[in-house]
Enzyme design. Structure first.
Site, PDB file in Angstrom:
ATOM      1  N   ARG A 182       0.867  -1.181   0.000  1.00  0.00           N
ATOM      2  CA  ARG A 182       0.000   0.000   0.000  1.00  0.00           C
ATOM      3  C   ARG A 182       0.901   1.227   0.000  1.00  0.00           C
ATOM      4  O   ARG A 182       2.023   1.168   0.485  1.00  0.00           O
ATOM      5  CB  ARG A 182      -0.840   0.061   1.279  1.00  0.00           C
ATOM      6  CG  ARG A 182      -1.767  -1.110   1.492  1.00  0.00           C
ATOM      7  CD  ARG A 182      -2.532  -0.982   2.810  1.00  0.00           C
ATOM      8  NE  ARG A 182      -1.717  -0.467   3.909  1.00  0.00           N
ATOM      9  CZ  ARG A 182      -1.977   0.609   4.619  1.00  0.00           C
ATOM     10  NH1 ARG A 182      -3.044   1.347   4.366  1.00  0.00           N
ATOM     11  NH2 ARG A 182      -1.204   0.995   5.613  1.00  0.00           N
ATOM     12  N   ARG A 186      -2.507  10.914   2.706  1.00  0.00           N
ATOM     13  CA  ARG A 186      -3.293  11.623   3.710  1.00  0.00           C
ATOM     14  C   ARG A 186      -3.885  12.863   3.065  1.00  0.00           C
ATOM     15  O   ARG A 186      -3.146  13.686   2.538  1.00  0.00           O
ATOM     16  CB  ARG A 186      -2.357  12.072   4.816  1.00  0.00           C
ATOM     17  CG  ARG A 186      -2.687  11.480   6.144  1.00  0.00           C
ATOM     18  CD  ARG A 186      -1.747  12.038   7.175  1.00  0.00           C
ATOM     19  NE  ARG A 186      -1.115  10.945   7.892  1.00  0.00           N
ATOM     20  CZ  ARG A 186      -0.008  11.084   8.592  1.00  0.00           C
ATOM     21  NH1 ARG A 186       0.607  12.242   8.650  1.00  0.00           N
ATOM     22  NH2 ARG A 186       0.498  10.055   9.238  1.00  0.00           N
ATOM     23  N   ARG A 259      21.005  -6.407   5.600  1.00  0.00           N
ATOM     24  CA  ARG A 259      21.479  -5.178   4.961  1.00  0.00           C
ATOM     25  C   ARG A 259      21.903  -4.251   6.085  1.00  0.00           C
ATOM     26  O   ARG A 259      21.454  -4.388   7.228  1.00  0.00           O
ATOM     27  CB  ARG A 259      20.384  -4.528   4.099  1.00  0.00           C
ATOM     28  CG  ARG A 259      20.370  -5.089   2.686  1.00  0.00           C
ATOM     29  CD  ARG A 259      19.605  -4.220   1.734  1.00  0.00           C
ATOM     30  NE  ARG A 259      20.293  -3.021   1.302  1.00  0.00           N
ATOM     31  CZ  ARG A 259      21.276  -2.997   0.396  1.00  0.00           C
ATOM     32  NH1 ARG A 259      21.713  -4.102  -0.155  1.00  0.00           N
ATOM     33  NH2 ARG A 259      21.823  -1.864   0.032  1.00  0.00           N
ATOM     34  N   ARG A 290      19.792   9.529   3.397  1.00  0.00           N
ATOM     35  CA  ARG A 290      19.259  10.564   4.291  1.00  0.00           C
ATOM     36  C   ARG A 290      20.414  11.325   4.920  1.00  0.00           C
ATOM     37  O   ARG A 290      21.533  10.821   5.020  1.00  0.00           O
ATOM     38  CB  ARG A 290      18.480   9.951   5.465  1.00  0.00           C
ATOM     39  CG  ARG A 290      17.448   8.938   5.094  1.00  0.00           C
ATOM     40  CD  ARG A 290      16.496   8.678   6.251  1.00  0.00           C
ATOM     41  NE  ARG A 290      17.143   8.055   7.409  1.00  0.00           N
ATOM     42  CZ  ARG A 290      16.488   7.664   8.503  1.00  0.00           C
ATOM     43  NH1 ARG A 290      15.169   7.848   8.582  1.00  0.00           N
ATOM     44  NH2 ARG A 290      17.122   7.097   9.505  1.00  0.00           N
ATOM     45  N   GLU A 315      23.647   8.835   5.613  1.00  0.00           N
ATOM     46  CA  GLU A 315      23.400   7.388   5.693  1.00  0.00           C
ATOM     47  C   GLU A 315      23.500   6.746   4.312  1.00  0.00           C
ATOM     48  O   GLU A 315      22.818   7.170   3.382  1.00  0.00           O
ATOM     49  CB  GLU A 315      22.001   7.115   6.260  1.00  0.00           C
ATOM     50  CG  GLU A 315      21.808   7.637   7.666  1.00  0.00           C
ATOM     51  CD  GLU A 315      20.502   7.202   8.293  1.00  0.00           C
ATOM     52  OE1 GLU A 315      20.347   7.375   9.505  1.00  0.00           O
ATOM     53  OE2 GLU A 315      19.607   6.696   7.564  1.00  0.00           O
ATOM     54  N   TYR A 363      12.868  -7.670  11.914  1.00  0.00           N
ATOM     55  CA  TYR A 363      12.972  -6.251  12.232  1.00  0.00           C
ATOM     56  C   TYR A 363      11.904  -5.885  13.254  1.00  0.00           C
ATOM     57  O   TYR A 363      10.713  -6.115  13.035  1.00  0.00           O
ATOM     58  CB  TYR A 363      12.800  -5.358  10.986  1.00  0.00           C
ATOM     59  CG  TYR A 363      12.885  -3.906  11.408  1.00  0.00           C
ATOM     60  CD1 TYR A 363      14.116  -3.295  11.563  1.00  0.00           C
ATOM     61  CD2 TYR A 363      11.740  -3.195  11.738  1.00  0.00           C
ATOM     62  CE1 TYR A 363      14.211  -1.999  12.025  1.00  0.00           C
ATOM     63  CE2 TYR A 363      11.825  -1.892  12.209  1.00  0.00           C
ATOM     64  CZ  TYR A 363      13.060  -1.303  12.343  1.00  0.00           C
ATOM     65  OH  TYR A 363      13.155  -0.031  12.826  1.00  0.00           O
ATOM     66  N   ASP A 365      10.600  -2.600  15.752  1.00  0.00           N
ATOM     67  CA  ASP A 365      10.760  -1.268  16.316  1.00  0.00           C
ATOM     68  C   ASP A 365      10.951  -1.419  17.828  1.00  0.00           C
ATOM     69  O   ASP A 365      10.734  -2.496  18.383  1.00  0.00           O
ATOM     70  CB  ASP A 365       9.517  -0.415  16.014  1.00  0.00           C
ATOM     71  CG  ASP A 365       9.651   0.319  14.680  1.00  0.00           C
ATOM     72  OD1 ASP A 365      10.792   0.581  14.258  1.00  0.00           O
ATOM     73  OD2 ASP A 365       8.607   0.636  14.072  1.00  0.00           O
TER      74      ASP A 365
HETATM   75  P1  FAD Z   1      20.226  -4.676  19.781  1.00  0.00           P
HETATM   76  O1  FAD Z   1      19.931  -3.274  20.107  1.00  0.00           O
HETATM   77  O2  FAD Z   1      20.891  -5.007  18.559  1.00  0.00           O
HETATM   78  O3  FAD Z   1      20.922  -5.357  21.017  1.00  0.00           O
HETATM   79  C1  FAD Z   1      21.564  -6.599  20.960  1.00  0.00           C
HETATM   80  C2  FAD Z   1      22.836  -6.524  21.763  1.00  0.00           C
HETATM   81  O4  FAD Z   1      23.428  -7.823  21.863  1.00  0.00           O
HETATM   82  C3  FAD Z   1      23.894  -5.636  21.123  1.00  0.00           C
HETATM   83  O5  FAD Z   1      24.299  -4.637  22.033  1.00  0.00           O
HETATM   84  C4  FAD Z   1      25.032  -6.580  20.791  1.00  0.00           C
HETATM   85  O6  FAD Z   1      26.313  -6.002  20.958  1.00  0.00           O
HETATM   86  C5  FAD Z   1      24.818  -7.681  21.815  1.00  0.00           C
HETATM   87  N1  FAD Z   1      25.391  -8.969  21.417  1.00  0.00           N
HETATM   88  C6  FAD Z   1      25.215  -9.622  20.246  1.00  0.00           C
HETATM   89  N2  FAD Z   1      25.915 -10.764  20.235  1.00  0.00           N
HETATM   90  C7  FAD Z   1      26.561 -10.834  21.433  1.00  0.00           C
HETATM   91  C8  FAD Z   1      27.460 -11.767  22.007  1.00  0.00           C
HETATM   92  N3  FAD Z   1      27.856 -12.844  21.335  1.00  0.00           N
HETATM   93  N4  FAD Z   1      27.933 -11.546  23.258  1.00  0.00           N
HETATM   94  C9  FAD Z   1      27.578 -10.427  23.929  1.00  0.00           C
HETATM   95  N5  FAD Z   1      26.718  -9.508  23.424  1.00  0.00           N
HETATM   96  C10 FAD Z   1      26.229  -9.708  22.189  1.00  0.00           C
HETATM   97  N6  FAD Z   1      13.046   1.424  16.205  1.00  0.00           N
HETATM   98  C11 FAD Z   1      12.111   2.374  16.454  1.00  0.00           C
HETATM   99  O7  FAD Z   1      11.175   2.137  17.229  1.00  0.00           O
HETATM  100  N7  FAD Z   1      12.214   3.621  15.878  1.00  0.00           N
HETATM  101  C12 FAD Z   1      13.221   3.948  15.032  1.00  0.00           C
HETATM  102  O8  FAD Z   1      13.273   5.072  14.544  1.00  0.00           O
HETATM  103  C13 FAD Z   1      14.204   2.944  14.732  1.00  0.00           C
HETATM  104  N8  FAD Z   1      15.233   3.207  13.886  1.00  0.00           N
HETATM  105  C14 FAD Z   1      16.154   2.237  13.610  1.00  0.00           C
HETATM  106  C15 FAD Z   1      17.205   2.523  12.739  1.00  0.00           C
HETATM  107  C16 FAD Z   1      18.149   1.541  12.444  1.00  0.00           C
HETATM  108  C17 FAD Z   1      19.281   1.860  11.484  1.00  0.00           C
HETATM  109  C18 FAD Z   1      18.036   0.251  13.016  1.00  0.00           C
HETATM  110  C19 FAD Z   1      19.027  -0.833  12.689  1.00  0.00           C
HETATM  111  C20 FAD Z   1      17.001  -0.032  13.891  1.00  0.00           C
HETATM  112  C21 FAD Z   1      16.049   0.949  14.207  1.00  0.00           C
HETATM  113  N9  FAD Z   1      15.023   0.697  15.116  1.00  0.00           N
HETATM  114  C22 FAD Z   1      14.082   1.668  15.360  1.00  0.00           C
HETATM  115  C23 FAD Z   1      14.889  -0.625  15.777  1.00  0.00           C
HETATM  116  C24 FAD Z   1      15.619  -0.697  17.143  1.00  0.00           C
HETATM  117  O9  FAD Z   1      16.990  -0.470  16.956  1.00  0.00           O
HETATM  118  C25 FAD Z   1      15.397  -2.086  17.738  1.00  0.00           C
HETATM  119  O10 FAD Z   1      14.031  -2.270  18.011  1.00  0.00           O
HETATM  120  C26 FAD Z   1      16.156  -2.348  19.034  1.00  0.00           C
HETATM  121  O11 FAD Z   1      17.461  -1.911  18.986  1.00  0.00           O
HETATM  122  C27 FAD Z   1      16.131  -3.832  19.296  1.00  0.00           C
HETATM  123  O12 FAD Z   1      16.803  -4.139  20.497  1.00  0.00           O
HETATM  124  P2  FAD Z   1      17.524  -5.541  20.665  1.00  0.00           P
HETATM  125  O13 FAD Z   1      17.895  -5.609  22.094  1.00  0.00           O
HETATM  126  O14 FAD Z   1      16.703  -6.606  20.093  1.00  0.00           O
HETATM  127  O15 FAD Z   1      18.787  -5.489  19.708  1.00  0.00           O
END
Ligand code: FAD
Length: 377
Positions: A182, A186, A259, A290, A315, A363, A365
């Site tokens: 979609r 707006r 990616r 961006r 970026e 993915y 948020d």
């Molecule tokens: P992560 O934040 O990746 O945490 C995982 C952690 O595990 C990391 O610190 C890593 O170092 C650690 N780890 C991995 N393997 C090991 C290991 N073997 N030993 C020890 N530690 C380890 N969400 C929004 O709501 N709004 C936004 O605008 C938004 N923008 C984004 C932009 C980008 C470019 C990206 C990539 C994501 C975005 N997100 C956004 C999503 C958001 O980043 C995620 O929802 C959030 O970070 C997920 O948290 P997590 O704990 O799952 O993962």
């Protein structure tokens, strides 16, 4: 049974791990959080440059329709009123408001009422569909044809084509149609990107949110689970694993693909570079997608001039290879099939909880991550 030092070993101090640790700690559980990076926070971590919180791993805007999630994060740190309203610089050199709304249509076609805008959109869609029909195409076969039939040539060429091609590294005519199901429009003069009732940035930055969640909990950074797997597997009753699931299983079914984004961050001797946090560059001729100007997430109105400097990040959407940050899972058939095999093994684990974007190869948020952890408790 031998007593372990901790109830939970939490691998990863990102939002999933930190929220889990917070809620477990509140229930009286003893937690140890380890992260292989030098800092906590995972991808929401910010670095202070010239008094500005720089989103190190990409711009993060918190948004949710879930009041419980909003109240939860605000109980850790109050959030500000930041509203995401990105602007695009198009191949024709003009500025357009996003998401597609009455401001965009006025800028594109000089139409001033919703009725005029609807008429113009219908005309554009009809023309695109007729062009395809005369070429013998009845169903959109790729993203280009899909976008043309949904929104017409002007918006596709100025605001979608180049940006999408840079994001995916392939021409729109070679991308599958389903990527764009979609294209919401707006019919109001409303530049607020999100439809959610709540959005904002933690006052003082995301590190405050993470520090608040991890307050009183033992954390070791620069500590990789795989550096001493045997030790870490035996230190706690349960493990919460938020790292890459394929790595956990020694890549036995193959490597999952991602990616990623490369950031070029620069400090400028001026207070206000672009007047907005997010400007999209939708021309294929400009290599980045961006430019983020970080101070606009937390500073509003004339207060932006209090700091004579600003920090911007360009970026570049990039193919992922080993050693780069795995940002966006490539959820195509090939990778999804590999993931399913790992997921089957994960489901059989009794001691390990897999959570977050890397362990679930999905993915997420930020708000859904928090919602998921709250539901676990
Ligand atoms: P992560 O934040 O990746 O945490 C995982 C952690 O595990 C990391 O610190 C890593 O170092 C650690 N780890 C991995 N393997 C090991 C290991 N073997 N030993 C020890 N530690 C380890 N969400 C929004 O709501 N709004 C936004 O605008 C938004 N923008 C984004 C932009 C980008 C470019 C990206 C990539 C994501 C975005 N997100 C956004 C999503 C958001 O980043 C995620 O929802 C959030 O970070 C997920 O948290 P997590 O704990 O799952 O993962």
């Amino acid at each position: 049974m031998e007593n372990k030092d901790y109830d939970y070993l939490i691998v990863g101090a990102g939002l999933f791990g930190a929220t889990f640790a917070y809620l477990a700690h509140k229930q009286g559980k003893k937690c140890l959080v380890i992260d292989k990076r030098a800092h906590t926070g995972g991808n929401i971590y910010c670095e202070d440059i010239e008094g500005i919180n720089v989103h190190k791993y990409g711009a993060h805007i918190f948004h949710t329709a879930n009041k419980d999630v909003w109240d939860f994060v605000n109980s850790i740190v109050p959030f500000n009123r930041y509203t995401n309203s990105p602007v695009a610089i198009a191949p024709n050199g003009k500025l357009y408001n996003l998401p597609f709304n009455m401001n965009t249509f006025y800028q594109m076609w000089d139409v001033k009422t919703p009725a005029e805008a609807i008429e113009k959109l219908d005309e554009q869609r009809k023309e695109a569909v007729e062009n395809m029909r005369s070429a013998g195409i009845t169903e959109p076969r790729n993203l280009e044809e899909q976008a043309l039939s949904l929104i017409g040539r002007d918006i596709y060429e100025q605001l979608i084509k180049g940006y999408t091609e840079k994001q995916w590294g392939r021409p729109c005519s070679e991308l599958p149609a389903f990527i764009i199901r979609r294209l919401p429009v707006r019919m109001t003069f409303d530049n607020n990107y999100f439809n959610d009732s709540y959005q904002g940035i933690p006052i003082g930055g995301y590190n405050r949110l993470i520090n608040g969640l991890l307050n009183g909990i033992e954390v070791r950074t620069d500590t990789d689970f795989f550096g001493d797997r045997n030790k870490w597997e035996n230190i706690a009753e349960k493990i919460v694993f938020t790292g890459k699931i394929d790595e956990f299983y020694d890549y036995r079914f193959g490597k999952l693909e991602y990616r990623t984004v490369r950031f070029e961050t620069e400090t400028l001797n001026q207070s206000n570079y672009q007047g907005n946090a997010v400007i999209n560059y939708t021309s294929a001729e400009i290599p980045f997608t961006r430019i983020i100007e970080h101070k606009h997430f937390e500073t509003f109105g004339n207060a932006i001039y209090d700091n004579p400097k600003t920090v911007i990040s360009r970026e570049y959407s990039t193919e992922w290879t080993d050693g780069m940050e795995p940002f966006y899972p490539v959820n195509d058939d090939k990778n999804q099939a590999i993931y399913e095999q790992y997921h089957k093994l994960a489901e059989k684990e009794t001691k390990v909880i897999f959570g977050g974007r890397l362990a679930e190869y999905k993915y997420y948020d930020m708000a859904p991550i928090i919602e998921q952890v709250i539901n676990l408790f």
